[in-house]
Scaffold this motif. Sequence first.
Motif, PDB file in Angstrom:
ATOM      1  N   UNK A   1      -8.813  -4.033  17.226  1.00 44.30           N
ATOM      2  CA  UNK A   1      -9.623  -2.834  16.988  1.00 44.30           C
ATOM      3  C   UNK A   1      -8.852  -1.833  16.123  1.00 44.30           C
ATOM      4  N   UNK A   2      -7.558  -1.670  16.429  1.00 44.24           N
ATOM      5  CA  UNK A   2      -6.771  -0.716  15.642  1.00 44.24           C
ATOM      6  C   UNK A   2      -6.552  -1.222  14.214  1.00 44.24           C
ATOM      7  N   UNK A   3      -6.286  -2.508  14.064  1.00 43.68           N
ATOM      8  CA  UNK A   3      -6.118  -3.074  12.702  1.00 43.68           C
ATOM      9  C   UNK A   3      -7.406  -2.867  11.892  1.00 43.68           C
ATOM     10  N   UNK A   4      -8.528  -3.203  12.528  1.00 43.91           N
ATOM     11  CA  UNK A   4      -9.810  -3.097  11.815  1.00 43.91           C
ATOM     12  C   UNK A   4     -10.138  -1.637  11.510  1.00 43.91           C
ATOM     13  N   UNK A   5      -9.760  -0.747  12.426  1.00 44.91           N
ATOM     14  CA  UNK A   5     -10.021   0.680  12.193  1.00 44.91           C
ATOM     15  C   UNK A   5      -9.268   1.140  10.944  1.00 44.91           C
ATOM     16  N   UNK A   6      -8.027   0.693  10.811  1.00 47.67           N
ATOM     17  CA  UNK A   6      -7.294   1.054   9.587  1.00 47.67           C
ATOM     18  C   UNK A   6      -8.045   0.578   8.352  1.00 47.67           C
TER      19      UNK A   6
ATOM     20  N   UNK B   1       0.064   4.358  12.818  1.00 45.66           N
ATOM     21  CA  UNK B   1      -0.393   4.262  14.207  1.00 45.66           C
ATOM     22  C   UNK B   1      -1.286   3.045  14.473  1.00 45.66           C
ATOM     23  N   UNK B   2      -2.175   2.726  13.542  1.00 44.85           N
ATOM     24  CA  UNK B   2      -3.150   1.651  13.796  1.00 44.85           C
ATOM     25  C   UNK B   2      -2.716   0.312  13.188  1.00 44.85           C
ATOM     26  N   UNK B   3      -2.213   0.361  11.962  1.00 44.89           N
ATOM     27  CA  UNK B   3      -1.842  -0.909  11.331  1.00 44.89           C
ATOM     28  C   UNK B   3      -0.388  -1.270  11.618  1.00 44.89           C
ATOM     29  N   UNK B   4       0.393  -0.263  12.030  1.00 41.20           N
ATOM     30  CA  UNK B   4       1.799  -0.452  12.429  1.00 41.20           C
ATOM     31  C   UNK B   4       2.620  -1.205  11.381  1.00 41.20           C
ATOM     32  N   UNK B   5       2.629  -0.617  10.160  1.00 44.17           N
ATOM     33  CA  UNK B   5       3.430  -1.232   9.094  1.00 44.17           C
ATOM     34  C   UNK B   5       4.421  -0.235   8.492  1.00 44.17           C
ATOM     35  N   UNK B   6       4.527   0.965   9.106  1.00 45.65           N
ATOM     36  CA  UNK B   6       5.499   1.917   8.575  1.00 45.65           C
ATOM     37  C   UNK B   6       6.855   1.651   9.242  1.00 45.65           C
ATOM     38  N   UNK B   7       7.802   2.518   9.028  1.00 40.70           N
ATOM     39  CA  UNK B   7       9.110   2.388   9.676  1.00 40.70           C
ATOM     40  C   UNK B   7       9.705   3.796   9.755  1.00 40.70           C
ATOM     41  N   UNK B   8      10.803   3.936  10.476  1.00 43.13           N
ATOM     42  CA  UNK B   8      11.354   5.265  10.731  1.00 43.13           C
ATOM     43  C   UNK B   8      11.647   6.019   9.433  1.00 43.13           C
ATOM     44  N   UNK B   9      12.279   5.333   8.480  1.00 43.98           N
ATOM     45  CA  UNK B   9      12.656   6.012   7.236  1.00 43.98           C
ATOM     46  C   UNK B   9      11.427   6.571   6.517  1.00 43.98           C
ATOM     47  N   UNK B  10      10.360   5.755   6.425  1.00 40.98           N
ATOM     48  CA  UNK B  10       9.156   6.218   5.719  1.00 40.98           C
ATOM     49  C   UNK B  10       8.481   7.357   6.469  1.00 40.98           C
ATOM     50  N   UNK B  11       8.492   7.294   7.794  1.00 38.70           N
ATOM     51  CA  UNK B  11       7.871   8.381   8.571  1.00 38.70           C
ATOM     52  C   UNK B  11       8.664   9.678   8.399  1.00 38.70           C
TER      53      UNK B  11
ATOM     54  N   UNK C   1       3.290  -9.480   7.449  1.00 39.32           N
ATOM     55  CA  UNK C   1       2.175  -9.428   6.498  1.00 39.32           C
ATOM     56  C   UNK C   1       1.127 -10.473   6.888  1.00 39.32           C
ATOM     57  N   UNK C   2       1.596 -11.700   7.128  1.00 37.55           N
ATOM     58  CA  UNK C   2       0.684 -12.776   7.537  1.00 37.55           C
ATOM     59  C   UNK C   2       0.000 -12.464   8.859  1.00 37.55           C
ATOM     60  N   UNK C   3       0.754 -11.846   9.789  1.00 35.94           N
ATOM     61  CA  UNK C   3       0.155 -11.486  11.082  1.00 35.94           C
ATOM     62  C   UNK C   3      -0.980 -10.485  10.897  1.00 35.94           C
ATOM     63  N   UNK C   4      -0.780  -9.510   9.988  1.00 36.75           N
ATOM     64  CA  UNK C   4      -1.834  -8.518   9.765  1.00 36.75           C
ATOM     65  C   UNK C   4      -3.080  -9.182   9.183  1.00 36.75           C
ATOM     66  N   UNK C   5      -2.869 -10.108   8.266  1.00 40.61           N
ATOM     67  CA  UNK C   5      -4.018 -10.838   7.695  1.00 40.61           C
ATOM     68  C   UNK C   5      -4.779 -11.564   8.800  1.00 40.61           C
ATOM     69  N   UNK C   6      -4.030 -12.236   9.692  1.00 43.61           N
ATOM     70  CA  UNK C   6      -4.697 -12.990  10.766  1.00 43.61           C
ATOM     71  C   UNK C   6      -5.459 -12.053  11.693  1.00 43.61           C
ATOM     72  N   UNK C   7      -4.848 -10.905  12.038  1.00 41.89           N
ATOM     73  CA  UNK C   7      -5.544  -9.938  12.905  1.00 41.89           C
ATOM     74  C   UNK C   7      -6.866  -9.516  12.275  1.00 41.89           C
ATOM     75  N   UNK C   8      -6.831  -9.259  10.959  1.00 41.80           N
ATOM     76  CA  UNK C   8      -8.048  -8.794  10.272  1.00 41.80           C
ATOM     77  C   UNK C   8      -9.103  -9.891  10.265  1.00 41.80           C
ATOM     78  N   UNK C   9      -8.669 -11.130  10.016  1.00 47.08           N
ATOM     79  CA  UNK C   9      -9.629 -12.246   9.995  1.00 47.08           C
ATOM     80  C   UNK C   9     -10.257 -12.436  11.374  1.00 47.08           C
ATOM     81  N   UNK C  10      -9.405 -12.314  12.410  1.00 47.05           N
ATOM     82  CA  UNK C  10      -9.911 -12.496  13.776  1.00 47.05           C
ATOM     83  C   UNK C  10     -10.927 -11.399  14.102  1.00 47.05           C
ATOM     84  N   UNK C  11     -10.645 -10.155  13.684  1.00 51.13           N
ATOM     85  CA  UNK C  11     -11.571  -9.051  13.955  1.00 51.13           C
ATOM     86  C   UNK C  11     -12.899  -9.290  13.243  1.00 51.13           C
ATOM     87  N   UNK C  12     -12.837  -9.703  11.983  1.00 51.22           N
ATOM     88  CA  UNK C  12     -14.078  -9.977  11.232  1.00 51.22           C
ATOM     89  C   UNK C  12     -14.859 -11.096  11.911  1.00 51.22           C
TER      90      UNK C  12
END
Length: 359
Positions: free
Chosen positions: A240-245, A281-291, A204-215
């Motif tokens: 780019x993929x995180x921001x696209x999501x 695909x872009x934010x990569x936060x799903x998992x096999x069960x949810x898919x 979760x924290x990694x995704x936040x950092x990716x978004x901040x870095x993209x902004x």
Amino acid sequence: MTSTWAAPGRVNLIGEHVDYNDGLVLPFALPFVTRARVSTRSDDAVRVVSEDVGGVEFATAISPGEVEDWAAYVAGVVWSLQQRGATLPGLDIALSSNVPLGAGLSSSASLTCSVASAINDECSLGLDPRELADVSRVAENDFVGVPTGTMDQLASMLCESEHLLLLDCRSMETRSIPFAPAAANMTLLLIDSHARHSLVGSEYGDRRSDCEAAADDLGLESLRDATLEQVASLQDDRQRRRAHHVVSEIDRVQRVAAILDSGTPADIGAYLTASHESMRDDFEISCEELDVLVDAALDGGALGARMTGGGFGGCAVVLCRADDVESVTSRVESSYDAHGWQRPTIWTPQPAQGAHRLS
Ligand code: GLA
């Protein structure tokens, strides 16, 4: 005197991982609540008793790190209220909850919001629901140490029964949108995948950092201001993929809200599924069960399906015609059986009321 308040868990219809990007979200409150009964004491002890997990005692003058585990959420509220300037007496706090734990349904926000509301009432602190949501978020961010956005606490405080809450996480403006799928012969299923992947904390924290870095790279304060053209110009593939999501998800929330305003709820299905694909695909936060769950629901005739919440497990929401509920659920169950997984739990929740006084 005592004050008893209930605050609900939430499910997000669409708008995932956009609250901390100043985006728009569309949650509703669940009929599952935490109840908090608060009375004052003449000393300066806080005694917390929980029906499910036992008891704990700490002093009103508490600091981060001094209480751990589930009780940290309660101590965090006591601390957070004092950070805002409240003077608190000793307190007796009794808790009970029927919010499923670890399912991504914000059991923690329902806990903090119920405790904050009951203390506010019992001690006549005069804080309004938005302020109590903020007290609860600060408790979770700065006392417990979980870097959540602001959606869960505002949903738990502000949602109205039979409505979704369209929440603009930048302006903090809210609008309640009527949501009654049954009136259009449809059903919204909430399905617990039973997957619980421990990745959720660090990722979760990694995704936040990716978004901040993209902004940052785009020279923007947040991704709320980014366009898809700007996103396409980002050099770093992951950013780019995180921001696209994020940018496409904010657009999907706006489109879903507009469709619901125009009274054709079946049309939101494609956006729910597109949201899932973007998270997978872009934010990569799903998992096999949810898919597997989402694919099976769509194979069974669902109009749309997506994982909901922080990701890496927890629940999915599935929209289907009332006539197709059986084929959807049996397809989901048989795909789970084929994988040898415990069958998912399926609810058909009606949007419930946000935090409210019981007595
Ligand atoms: C968790 C967080 C929220 C939000 C969602 C994802 O529930 O607590 O603030 O970021 O994940 O949409």
